[in-house]
Design an enzyme around this catalytic site. Structure first.
Site, PDB file in Angstrom:
ATOM      1  CB  SER A 140      -0.886   0.011   1.251  1.00  0.00           C
ATOM      2  OG  SER A 140      -1.534   1.251   1.379  1.00  0.00           O
ATOM      3  CE1 TYR A 153      -4.029  -2.045   4.947  1.00  0.00           C
ATOM      4  CE2 TYR A 153      -3.081   0.043   4.225  1.00  0.00           C
ATOM      5  CZ  TYR A 153      -3.720  -1.143   3.932  1.00  0.00           C
ATOM      6  OH  TYR A 153      -4.050  -1.428   2.632  1.00  0.00           O
TER       7      TYR A 153
HETATM    8  P1  NDP Z   1     -11.413  -6.081   0.405  1.00  0.00           P
HETATM    9  O1  NDP Z   1     -11.747  -5.671   1.798  1.00  0.00           O
HETATM   10  O2  NDP Z   1     -12.306  -5.708  -0.717  1.00  0.00           O
HETATM   11  O3  NDP Z   1     -11.176  -7.676   0.355  1.00  0.00           O
HETATM   12  C1  NDP Z   1     -10.347  -8.259   1.296  1.00  0.00           C
HETATM   13  C2  NDP Z   1     -10.073  -9.678   0.887  1.00  0.00           C
HETATM   14  O4  NDP Z   1      -9.126 -10.250   1.806  1.00  0.00           O
HETATM   15  C3  NDP Z   1     -11.299 -10.561   0.953  1.00  0.00           C
HETATM   16  O5  NDP Z   1     -11.210 -11.490  -0.100  1.00  0.00           O
HETATM   17  C4  NDP Z   1     -11.171 -11.245   2.298  1.00  0.00           C
HETATM   18  O6  NDP Z   1     -11.830 -12.515   2.379  1.00  0.00           O
HETATM   19  C5  NDP Z   1      -9.676 -11.443   2.354  1.00  0.00           C
HETATM   20  N1  NDP Z   1      -9.163 -11.625   3.714  1.00  0.00           N
HETATM   21  C6  NDP Z   1      -9.188 -10.764   4.746  1.00  0.00           C
HETATM   22  N2  NDP Z   1      -8.594 -11.297   5.830  1.00  0.00           N
HETATM   23  C7  NDP Z   1      -8.184 -12.530   5.454  1.00  0.00           C
HETATM   24  C8  NDP Z   1      -7.535 -13.603   6.114  1.00  0.00           C
HETATM   25  N3  NDP Z   1      -7.141 -13.478   7.397  1.00  0.00           N
HETATM   26  N4  NDP Z   1      -7.302 -14.758   5.437  1.00  0.00           N
HETATM   27  C9  NDP Z   1      -7.683 -14.885   4.139  1.00  0.00           C
HETATM   28  N5  NDP Z   1      -8.305 -13.908   3.460  1.00  0.00           N
HETATM   29  C10 NDP Z   1      -8.555 -12.749   4.103  1.00  0.00           C
HETATM   30  O7  NDP Z   1      -9.931  -5.520   0.185  1.00  0.00           O
HETATM   31  P2  NDP Z   1      -9.239  -4.893  -1.117  1.00  0.00           P
HETATM   32  O8  NDP Z   1      -9.530  -5.701  -2.305  1.00  0.00           O
HETATM   33  O9  NDP Z   1      -9.477  -3.445  -1.130  1.00  0.00           O
HETATM   34  O10 NDP Z   1      -7.704  -5.076  -0.695  1.00  0.00           O
HETATM   35  C11 NDP Z   1      -6.912  -6.153  -1.145  1.00  0.00           C
HETATM   36  C12 NDP Z   1      -5.474  -5.846  -0.743  1.00  0.00           C
HETATM   37  O11 NDP Z   1      -5.069  -4.610  -1.291  1.00  0.00           O
HETATM   38  C13 NDP Z   1      -5.284  -5.718   0.768  1.00  0.00           C
HETATM   39  O12 NDP Z   1      -4.055  -6.279   1.145  1.00  0.00           O
HETATM   40  C14 NDP Z   1      -5.260  -4.224   0.977  1.00  0.00           C
HETATM   41  O13 NDP Z   1      -4.540  -3.874   2.139  1.00  0.00           O
HETATM   42  C15 NDP Z   1      -4.568  -3.742  -0.283  1.00  0.00           C
HETATM   43  N6  NDP Z   1      -4.824  -2.365  -0.641  1.00  0.00           N
HETATM   44  C16 NDP Z   1      -6.092  -1.932  -0.942  1.00  0.00           C
HETATM   45  C17 NDP Z   1      -6.297  -0.597  -1.270  1.00  0.00           C
HETATM   46  C18 NDP Z   1      -7.636  -0.061  -1.648  1.00  0.00           C
HETATM   47  O14 NDP Z   1      -7.726   1.164  -1.859  1.00  0.00           O
HETATM   48  N7  NDP Z   1      -8.680  -0.844  -1.752  1.00  0.00           N
HETATM   49  C19 NDP Z   1      -5.174   0.357  -1.283  1.00  0.00           C
HETATM   50  C20 NDP Z   1      -3.912  -0.210  -0.952  1.00  0.00           C
HETATM   51  C21 NDP Z   1      -3.751  -1.526  -0.648  1.00  0.00           C
HETATM   52  P3  NDP Z   1     -13.423 -12.635   2.807  1.00  0.00           P
HETATM   53  O15 NDP Z   1     -14.189 -12.151   1.616  1.00  0.00           O
HETATM   54  O16 NDP Z   1     -13.607 -14.084   3.079  1.00  0.00           O
HETATM   55  O17 NDP Z   1     -13.579 -11.756   4.002  1.00  0.00           O
END
Ligand code: NDP
Length: 242
Positions: A140, A153
């Site tokens: 990020s 984070y």
């Molecule tokens: P979402 O909240 O839309 O989705 C999160 C995903 O991670 C879901 O598929 C969720 O599964 C899964 N997840 C969460 N915790 C766990 C765990 N302990 N074990 C397995 N799976 C897990 O997030 P984003 O798509 O926005 O983010 C994806 C990545 O990108 C993250 O690492 C985030 O930090 C990073 N990011 C996102 C940004 C943004 O603006 N959106 C900016 C910068 C970085 P389930 O559906 O089962 O809960």
């Protein structure tokens, strides 16, 4: 068939990455933590486009579960090789440090940083044996420059950035590349509560990004042709200074 594992593939960026890698010919192992309905939607999207995938439910921060589910899959599929790993699973829980509860620190670190360690260690073994691999970590902007309210984070993502650089040096000789992608504001559930109109003045491109725009960068690092690029952090943030 080539195999790829995407953690957190049920929603947002992870889903777009699953679809991208399936389009590149990978059988995609779609990991998720609990949201089976959304995970099935990812799988349907893959299948509708003529791709292949399977669901793999485990919590990336739970060593025992990862060992049982992912370790079990690896044992039962000894003839298959996961050549692309995308460590995407992540959560945020924003609060100023002075108000932060211990579990808010622990949960965020455990998911992004410990999750990276637990999953990568398991998948890396076969990459080392096969002398090929692509590891791509979704980090990020916050892990590069820090953002107030995100000490947990930023620490988790900054830790994964440093680990990306260290691991790249450990495994380069085996034709395994390790890179990171640092998104800015991307339209997913994670950014749902944010006001795009207000925030877009901070973004040169003047909008939030789409998950597919991050997936495009994943496809670049995942390709065989990116063999000479490793230990890098690529920002996908619409031109925000980082
Ligand atoms: P979402 O909240 O839309 O989705 C999160 C995903 O991670 C879901 O598929 C969720 O599964 C899964 N997840 C969460 N915790 C766990 C765990 N302990 N074990 C397995 N799976 C897990 O997030 P984003 O798509 O926005 O983010 C994806 C990545 O990108 C993250 O690492 C985030 O930090 C990073 N990011 C996102 C940004 C943004 O603006 N959106 C900016 C910068 C970085 P389930 O559906 O089962 O809960």
């Amino acid at each position: 068939m080539k195999y790829a594992l995407v953690t957190g593939g049920s929603r947002g960026i992870g889903r777009a990455v699953c679809i991208k890698l399936a389009g590149m010919g990978y059988h995609v192992l779609v990991n998720f933590k609990g949201n089976i309905t959304e995970a099935e939607k990812t799988l349907s999207a893959i299948n509708e486009r003529g791709g292949e995938g399977s669901l793999l439910q485990f919590d990336v921060s739970n060593r025992q579960q990862v060992q049982e589910v992912l370790g079990g899959w690896l044992e039962n599929n000894a003839d298959k090789f996961i050549e692309v790993l995308v460590n995407n699973a992540g959560i945020k829980d924003d609060v100023l440090l002075m108000w932060m509860k211990d579990e808010q620190w622990d949960n965020v670190i455990n998911t992004s940083l410990n999750g990276f360690y637990i999953v990568t260690k398991l998948v890396l073994q076969n990459m080392l044996m096969q002398k090929y691999g692509r590891i791509i970590n979704i980090v990020s902007l916050s892990g590069l420059k820090g953002l107030p309210g995100q000490t947990n984070y930023a620490a988790a993502k900054g830790g994964v950035i440093a680990a990306t650089k260290a691991l790249a040096q450990e495994v380069g000789r085996r034709n395994i590349t390790v890179n990171a992608i640092a998104p800015g504001f991307i339209k997913t559930d994670m950014t749902e509560g944010l006001d795009e109109k207000q925030l877009r003045s901070l973004i040169p491109v003047s909008r939030f990004g789409e998950p597919e725009e991050v997936a495009h960068a994943v496809g670049f690092f995942a390709s065989a042709e990116s063999a000479y690029i490793t230990g890098e952090v690529l920002s996908v943030n619409g031109g925000m200074y980082s």
